[in-house]
Write an enzyme that holds these catalytic residues in place. Structure first.
Site, PDB file in Angstrom:
ATOM      1  CG  ASN A  48     -51.971  44.374   1.409  1.00 26.78           C
ATOM      2  OD1 ASN A  48     -52.060  44.834   0.277  1.00 26.78           O
ATOM      3  ND2 ASN A  48     -52.367  45.046   2.474  1.00 26.78           N
ATOM      4  CD  GLU A  77     -43.672  42.445   1.526  1.00 29.29           C
ATOM      5  OE1 GLU A  77     -44.911  42.234   1.563  1.00 29.29           O
ATOM      6  OE2 GLU A  77     -43.116  43.264   2.254  1.00 29.29           O
ATOM      7  CB  CYS A  99     -42.224  39.179   4.278  1.00 24.77           C
ATOM      8  SG  CYS A  99     -44.013  39.175   4.079  1.00 24.77           S
TER       9      CYS A  99
HETATM   10  N1  THU Z   1     -48.185  44.420   4.657  1.00 24.45           N
HETATM   11  C1  THU Z   1     -47.614  43.919   3.522  1.00 24.45           C
HETATM   12  O1  THU Z   1     -48.331  43.437   2.623  1.00 24.45           O
HETATM   13  N2  THU Z   1     -46.281  43.965   3.395  1.00 24.45           N
HETATM   14  C2  THU Z   1     -45.444  44.576   4.276  1.00 24.45           C
HETATM   15  O2  THU Z   1     -44.257  44.603   4.045  1.00 24.45           O
HETATM   16  C3  THU Z   1     -45.962  45.167   5.494  1.00 24.45           C
HETATM   17  C4  THU Z   1     -47.416  44.945   5.751  1.00 24.45           C
HETATM   18  C5  THU Z   1     -49.645  44.430   4.761  1.00 24.45           C
HETATM   19  C6  THU Z   1     -50.240  43.474   5.736  1.00 24.45           C
HETATM   20  C7  THU Z   1     -51.559  44.144   6.068  1.00 24.45           C
HETATM   21  O3  THU Z   1     -52.509  43.794   5.109  1.00 24.45           O
HETATM   22  C8  THU Z   1     -51.282  45.627   5.923  1.00 24.45           C
HETATM   23  O4  THU Z   1     -50.073  45.716   5.173  1.00 24.45           O
HETATM   24  C9  THU Z   1     -51.107  46.353   7.237  1.00 24.45           C
HETATM   25  O5  THU Z   1     -50.172  45.725   8.047  1.00 24.45           O
END
Ligand code: THU
Length: 170
Positions: free
Chosen positions: A75, A88, A126
């Site tokens: 992320n 993702e 996603c």
């Molecule tokens: N996040 C993801 O990278 N994937 C997920 O499936 C859920 C949320 C990240 C986005 C943000 O940077 C952090 O998690 C908190 O929401």
């Protein structure tokens, strides 16, 4: 197969309930346990790469192509918040920008400050991106707490009646 039975994820061995209905057992008809573990290991490594100064939540993803290549993602947050990209989508966009169009499975793992305490389901955006590039009946999503502790879903279970490019043709 005997070997696959031995390697059944611990969550299933312990008879734990899946976080959501529709979980599948890994098998050669879907993705096997070995592939799930390999994807989870790659996703786990990516947690350390997360750029997450606002949430402190680290997520790693590993995406398997039909040609058996793995694209990883983490992320990437932003001071304006909404431009934040989930792990993702980072993995998908890396792969698509390299010319990949066919995908088999994605493993996702995450936790606050790198501590994994629960499964990290993909957000709605996603799931929609997955819908763009994957057959929802043939794309597998691995929600993991570790290589030994994971649940396997098909995209159509996590995004029922999703909107796909096909809807634009009707
Ligand atoms: N996040 C993801 O990278 N994937 C997920 O499936 C859920 C949320 C990240 C986005 C943000 O940077 C952090 O998690 C908190 O929401």
């Amino acid at each position: 197969m005997g070997e696959e039975k031995l390697n059944v994820p611990v969550c299933q061995k312990k008879g734990e309930l899946a976080p959501f209905a529709g979980a599948l057992a890994p098998s050669s008809d879907t993705v096997n346990d070995l592939i799930c573990r390999e994807l989870i290991a790659e996703a786990k490594k990516m947690m350390a790469r997360a750029y997450n100064p606002y949430s402190g939540f680290q997520v790693g993803a590993a995406l398997l192509t039909a040609g058996k290549k793995i694209y990883t993602g983490c992320n990437i947050e932003n001071a304006a918040y909404s431009p934040t990209l989930c792990a993702e989508r980072t993995a998908f966009f890396k792969a698509v920008s390299e010319g990949e169009r066919e995908f088999t499975a994605i493993a996702i793992i995450g936790g606050r400050k790198g501590l994994v305490t629960d499964y990290t389901p993909p957000c709605g955006v996603c799931r929609q991106v997955m819908m763009e590039f994957c057959n929802p009946k043939k794309f597998y999503i691995i929600l993991a707490r570790s290589e030994e502790d994971y649940w396997l879903y098909r995209l159509d279970e996590l995004l029922p009646m999703g909107f796909s490019p096909k809807n634009l043709e009707r």
